[in-house]
Design an enzyme around this catalytic site. Structure first.
Site, mmCIF file in Angstrom:
data_model
loop_
_atom_site.group_PDB
_atom_site.id
_atom_site.type_symbol
_atom_site.label_atom_id
_atom_site.label_comp_id
_atom_site.label_asym_id
_atom_site.label_seq_id
_atom_site.Cartn_x
_atom_site.Cartn_y
_atom_site.Cartn_z
ATOM 1 N N CYS A 123 0.814 -1.221 0.000
ATOM 2 C CA CYS A 123 0.000 0.000 0.000
ATOM 3 C C CYS A 123 0.847 1.271 0.000
ATOM 4 O O CYS A 123 0.331 2.356 -0.258
ATOM 5 C CB CYS A 123 -0.950 -0.005 1.196
ATOM 6 S SG CYS A 123 -2.045 -1.430 1.172
ATOM 7 N N HIS A 263 -3.296 6.988 2.217
ATOM 8 C CA HIS A 263 -3.751 5.714 1.633
ATOM 9 C C HIS A 263 -5.160 5.460 2.165
ATOM 10 O O HIS A 263 -5.505 5.900 3.266
ATOM 11 C CB HIS A 263 -2.781 4.606 2.063
ATOM 12 C CG HIS A 263 -3.276 3.227 1.771
ATOM 13 N ND1 HIS A 263 -3.768 2.869 0.535
ATOM 14 C CD2 HIS A 263 -3.385 2.120 2.554
ATOM 15 C CE1 HIS A 263 -4.146 1.596 0.582
ATOM 16 N NE2 HIS A 263 -3.919 1.127 1.785
ATOM 17 N N ASN A 293 -10.195 -0.161 -1.173
ATOM 18 C CA ASN A 293 -8.743 -0.105 -0.985
ATOM 19 C C ASN A 293 -8.072 -0.661 -2.233
ATOM 20 O O ASN A 293 -8.149 -1.859 -2.502
ATOM 21 C CB ASN A 293 -8.399 -0.930 0.266
ATOM 22 C CG ASN A 293 -6.909 -1.054 0.517
ATOM 23 O OD1 ASN A 293 -6.085 -0.681 -0.314
ATOM 24 N ND2 ASN A 293 -6.561 -1.597 1.666
#
Lengths: 337, 73
Positions: A123, A263, A293
């Site tokens: 990520c 993020h 996500n």
């Protein structure tokens, strides 16, 4: 932790243009439940904040999204693909185990003999790619495409309560180039902590446990997140730690930050981040509800939107990412006048 | 309410409370995170990743012990 400051080299580095790419297919929470997700729509929204996400269609892969985002970034910068001196692609879901997804995208973009390679930092991938691109620019290699793209939907077990509803697919790209000193990318911090190597991972299909009938039967080709709470806390600590290191190094505080672009792992993490940073929640860019996500791509997609819709000249923008690995990173940008 | 009572009430809001305080709370990670956050709010503390050993946050008793240890520190 490593901190890179272009000003220390007497140089300036900027994001000259950005672009994103999302798949056409929308997967709602109701769609997920119809596929076997053992959560109700209410639970999914309460636990993740995600209402729908985009998933690729048959035959579509990470390099397809990466190529589209890269073209959009080059067009946004009013540049030409022929100018690009390197292609960096951050992903944990390449088209193939080998070669890199960057090489597949490279062929599609027609980049000649321009170097191209992947970066694997889950990520935090977009920030890692930005950092490497910045190093390239500082050594005279410019402009550079820093792309982050992930297709996590191919690795989702829709029956797993912990991960089924989280992930979407997408890509973001930034064309990183020389710029005025004191504007653009002021500083970037990166860190890794390998104690979390198995915190969120796909157990089989790599060199440790190659794919076989039994690994597929056991679902080991899908994402496992047995240490979810620890990842959650680590991600926030990593984002806060790298962000605060940059602010301290630049003699700034959270009050100076016009926008925090994190993020987008799930809504709860974003709320925690804002709470612990003691930053006005209105300054936190949330771009999760209709995308989920997207691993490496999430923060880039959110940054693209923030720059287009909210940024004003002189704004200080703090980009933060953290997740599996563990990895984390932060980038501090000053919007040009 | 003592610490265990408060922890039990928090868990009851989010999951099935085991028959005894020593038994594991059977929830998936997303709910366990909610329990952690609720404990932080109720006892005005911050749980760090290093705090999160497999034993802690496993049962009502272990969570209560953690809270008392944290508040005494």
């Amino acid at each position: 932790m490593k901190v890179l400051r272009p000003a220390d080299f007497g140089r300036g580095v900027r994001v000259r243009g950005m672009g994103v790419a999302l798949p056409e297919r929308r997967v709602t929470n109701a769609d997920l439940i119809a596929m076997g997700c053992p959560l109700s729509e209410e639970e999914i929204v309460k636990l993740t904040g995600v209402h729908e996400r985009r998933w690729v269609g048959p035959g579509e892969a990470t390099s397809d999204l990466a190529s589209r985002a890269a073209r959009a970034a080059v067009a946004d910068a009013k540049a030409e693909l022929g100018e690009v001196e390197r292609l960096i692609l951050a992903t944990v879901s390449p088209d193939y185990s080998s070669p890199s997804a960057a090489c597949v995208a490279h062929a599609r973009l027609g980049l000649g003999e321009t170097p191209a390679h992947d970066v694997t930092a889950s990520c935090s991938g977009f920030v890692y790619a930005l950092e490497i691109a910045t190093r390239c620019v500082l050594t005279g290699e410019a402009p550079v495409l820093a792309v982050a793209a992930d297709v996590r939907s191919r690795f989702v077990d829709v029956t797993d309560r912990s991960t089924a509803a989280l992930f979407g697919d997408g890509a973001a790209a930034a064309l990183v180039d020389e710029g005025p000193v004191g504007e653009g990318l002021l500083a970037i911090a990166l860190l890794a902590d390998g104690s979390g190597a198995h915190s969120v991972y796909v157990p089989a299909g790599g060199s440790r446990e190659p794919a076989s009938e039994s690994t597929v039967a056991e679902g080991k080709h899908t994402i496992r997140m047995d240490a979810g709470p620890k990842v959650y806390l680590k991600a926030v600590e990593g984002m806060l730690g790298t962000a605060e290191a940059l602010l301290e190094r630049e003699g700034l505080s959270w009050d100076d930050v016009a926008m925090l672009v994190p993020h987008q792992p799930n809504r709860r993490i974003l709320d925690r981040l804002a709470r612990l940073a003691k930053i006005d929640p209105a300054k936190v860019v949330i771009d999760l509800e209709d995308k989920g996500n997207m691993s490496a791509a999430s923060v880039g997609v959110a940054l693209d939107r923030a720059l287009r819709e909210r940024a004003r000249p002189g704004d200080l923008v703090l980009v933060v990412a953290g997740g599996a690995g563990y990895t984390a990173g932060a980038a501090l940008l000053r919007i040009g006048e | 309410m003592d610490t265990r009572d408060t922890v039990r009430a928090i868990v009851a809001e989010l999951a099935t409370v085991p028959d005894d305080d020593e038994s594991p709370i059977d929830v998936e990670s997303l709910v366990r995170i909610q329990i952690i956050e609720a404990v932080e709010d109720a006892f005005d503390l911050i749980v760090s990743a290093d705090d999160l050993t497999p034993e802690r946050f496993a049962s009502v008793a272990s969570i209560a012990a953690f809270v008392e240890e944290k508040n005494d520190a």
